[in-house]
Design an enzyme around this catalytic site. Sequence first.
Site, PDB file in Angstrom:
ATOM      1  N   TYR A   1      21.586  14.218   4.514  1.00  0.00           N
ATOM      2  CA  TYR A   1      23.017  14.437   4.278  1.00  0.00           C
ATOM      3  C   TYR A   1      23.916  13.792   5.332  1.00  0.00           C
ATOM      4  O   TYR A   1      24.975  13.234   4.978  1.00  0.00           O
ATOM      5  CB  TYR A   1      23.297  15.933   4.127  1.00  0.00           C
ATOM      6  CG  TYR A   1      22.946  16.434   2.746  1.00  0.00           C
ATOM      7  CD1 TYR A   1      23.879  16.377   1.707  1.00  0.00           C
ATOM      8  CD2 TYR A   1      21.675  16.923   2.465  1.00  0.00           C
ATOM      9  CE1 TYR A   1      23.551  16.816   0.436  1.00  0.00           C
ATOM     10  CE2 TYR A   1      21.345  17.361   1.195  1.00  0.00           C
ATOM     11  CZ  TYR A   1      22.279  17.306   0.182  1.00  0.00           C
ATOM     12  OH  TYR A   1      21.953  17.718  -1.087  1.00  0.00           O
TER      13      TYR A   1
ATOM     14  N   GLU B   1      19.233  23.970  -2.042  1.00  0.00           N
ATOM     15  CA  GLU B   1      18.006  23.181  -2.166  1.00  0.00           C
ATOM     16  C   GLU B   1      16.863  23.781  -1.356  1.00  0.00           C
ATOM     17  O   GLU B   1      15.710  23.776  -1.818  1.00  0.00           O
ATOM     18  CB  GLU B   1      18.285  21.726  -1.757  1.00  0.00           C
ATOM     19  CG  GLU B   1      19.114  20.995  -2.796  1.00  0.00           C
ATOM     20  CD  GLU B   1      19.801  19.748  -2.276  1.00  0.00           C
ATOM     21  OE1 GLU B   1      19.417  19.272  -1.182  1.00  0.00           O
ATOM     22  OE2 GLU B   1      20.721  19.250  -2.956  1.00  0.00           O
TER      23      GLU B   1
ATOM     24  N   TYR C   1      11.324  19.651 -15.957  1.00  0.00           N
ATOM     25  CA  TYR C   1      10.702  18.351 -15.754  1.00  0.00           C
ATOM     26  C   TYR C   1       9.934  18.332 -14.444  1.00  0.00           C
ATOM     27  O   TYR C   1      10.069  19.225 -13.599  1.00  0.00           O
ATOM     28  CB  TYR C   1      11.761  17.243 -15.741  1.00  0.00           C
ATOM     29  CG  TYR C   1      12.880  17.497 -14.756  1.00  0.00           C
ATOM     30  CD1 TYR C   1      12.725  17.256 -13.388  1.00  0.00           C
ATOM     31  CD2 TYR C   1      14.112  17.993 -15.186  1.00  0.00           C
ATOM     32  CE1 TYR C   1      13.747  17.501 -12.493  1.00  0.00           C
ATOM     33  CE2 TYR C   1      15.142  18.250 -14.295  1.00  0.00           C
ATOM     34  CZ  TYR C   1      14.950  18.004 -12.955  1.00  0.00           C
ATOM     35  OH  TYR C   1      15.963  18.260 -12.056  1.00  0.00           O
TER      36      TYR C   1
ATOM     37  N   TYR D   1      10.404  13.255 -15.601  1.00  0.00           N
ATOM     38  CA  TYR D   1       9.949  13.273 -16.992  1.00  0.00           C
ATOM     39  C   TYR D   1       9.766  14.717 -17.449  1.00  0.00           C
ATOM     40  O   TYR D   1       9.205  15.546 -16.729  1.00  0.00           O
ATOM     41  CB  TYR D   1       8.628  12.513 -17.138  1.00  0.00           C
ATOM     42  CG  TYR D   1       8.765  11.039 -16.822  1.00  0.00           C
ATOM     43  CD1 TYR D   1       9.377  10.165 -17.715  1.00  0.00           C
ATOM     44  CD2 TYR D   1       8.307  10.523 -15.606  1.00  0.00           C
ATOM     45  CE1 TYR D   1       9.520   8.810 -17.409  1.00  0.00           C
ATOM     46  CE2 TYR D   1       8.443   9.186 -15.294  1.00  0.00           C
ATOM     47  CZ  TYR D   1       9.062   8.328 -16.204  1.00  0.00           C
ATOM     48  OH  TYR D   1       9.213   7.002 -15.892  1.00  0.00           O
TER      49      TYR D   1
END
Length: 410
Positions: A100, A142, A195, A211
């Site tokens: 960041y 996160e 995913y 994916y």
Amino acid sequence: MTQTATLSGNDIAIAKSLVPALKEHGKEITTIFYATLFRDYPELLNIFNHNNQRAGLQQEALATAVYEAVANLDHLENILPVVKHIAHKHCSLGVQPEHYPIVGEYLTMAVQQVLGEQATPEILSIWKRAYNVIADAFIQLEQEIYRQGAEQPGGWSGFKSFVVKRKEQEGEGLIALYLEPEDGETLPAYEPGQYVCVRAQIDKFYHLRQYSLTEAPGKKHFRIGVKREGQEGSHAGKVSSYLHEQASQGDVLELSCPGGVFTLDHTLPRPVVLLGAGIGITPLLSMLYTLRERQPERTAVLGYAVRNGEYHAFADEIAHLVRDNEQVSATIFYEQPAVEDEQVGRFDRAGRIDAAWLQEQVSLDSEVYLCGPHGFMQGILTTLLKQGLKPEQLHYEIFGPALAFAVPQE
């Protein structure tokens, strides 16, 4: 997510005064940002989809994120759904807190270059502190996602080695890969619609792409659907081309822990409508399997649009799922059916999913899940809102930078 302790009310007002300029010049700012960042940190380029970079979608998405975050600086909870979406993408790519400050430095340089005299020392000082507030919100979310992923049964942090057990063709330009953990450990549960990110070493660099998982959780393997992206040569998708052309049974790929916020709520009793086009069927297929296993009594409608029979992915599976559950119905649309398609009869309607079919099939109490190309999504969302559905009933996944997609207003 109201972390404004380092900013006074006046600071926030000054930061928010930049919003019109950030909105007007955002794409120019983010284009300069990416160019200088990748010049000095070329290894970071491979985290991003090259085709999205060339098309300007990544730049547009970041520009939107920047001005929306600044506009909601005093109430970041207003954009929490978008923040969660981005945070899950970041975690699948392995973004860490130390990234960041680098982004902040290059973004500030780009803002200063584009805004010129408007970016006074006072404004730049407040801008930097505002960026840190926004960055801290992302970092905290996160880190929690990473923690949950690592601590769940079968979970891990970072990337884990998986062996390609099977590789199958599923329509023109689409393959299915069956992947088992190399260490033989049990896989974590995941939500239908999520995913994984595949990390592959190509041309000396790691390239990463997400994916969708295409089955219900609880198996010894993950299955993903991979569409070959782009054209031949330099515009071909790096990872998809590699997986199509080179990955074979026995090869090892690295995967992130499952993530993503486009997930089926399988606790609700309301009717569910799944609408997909092309590769957009992949997360919806996981939802169909989960409905069969967990809510066989729940009414579900599938609308799936493809070009023709050559591109009809997972055709046998979808037909089997519909036959096995009388509560599930499906309409297959072929936009350009060939003569042999007419003879075989594997589709229900020629053309695209249209307003008349949506009016007929989508009740006003439905929960709707959509996935497909931008144009498809735009048309479907606009139509459903006009037909009386509320925005909170519409759940969607964009393949590519979601914030480059303009969400229709009610």
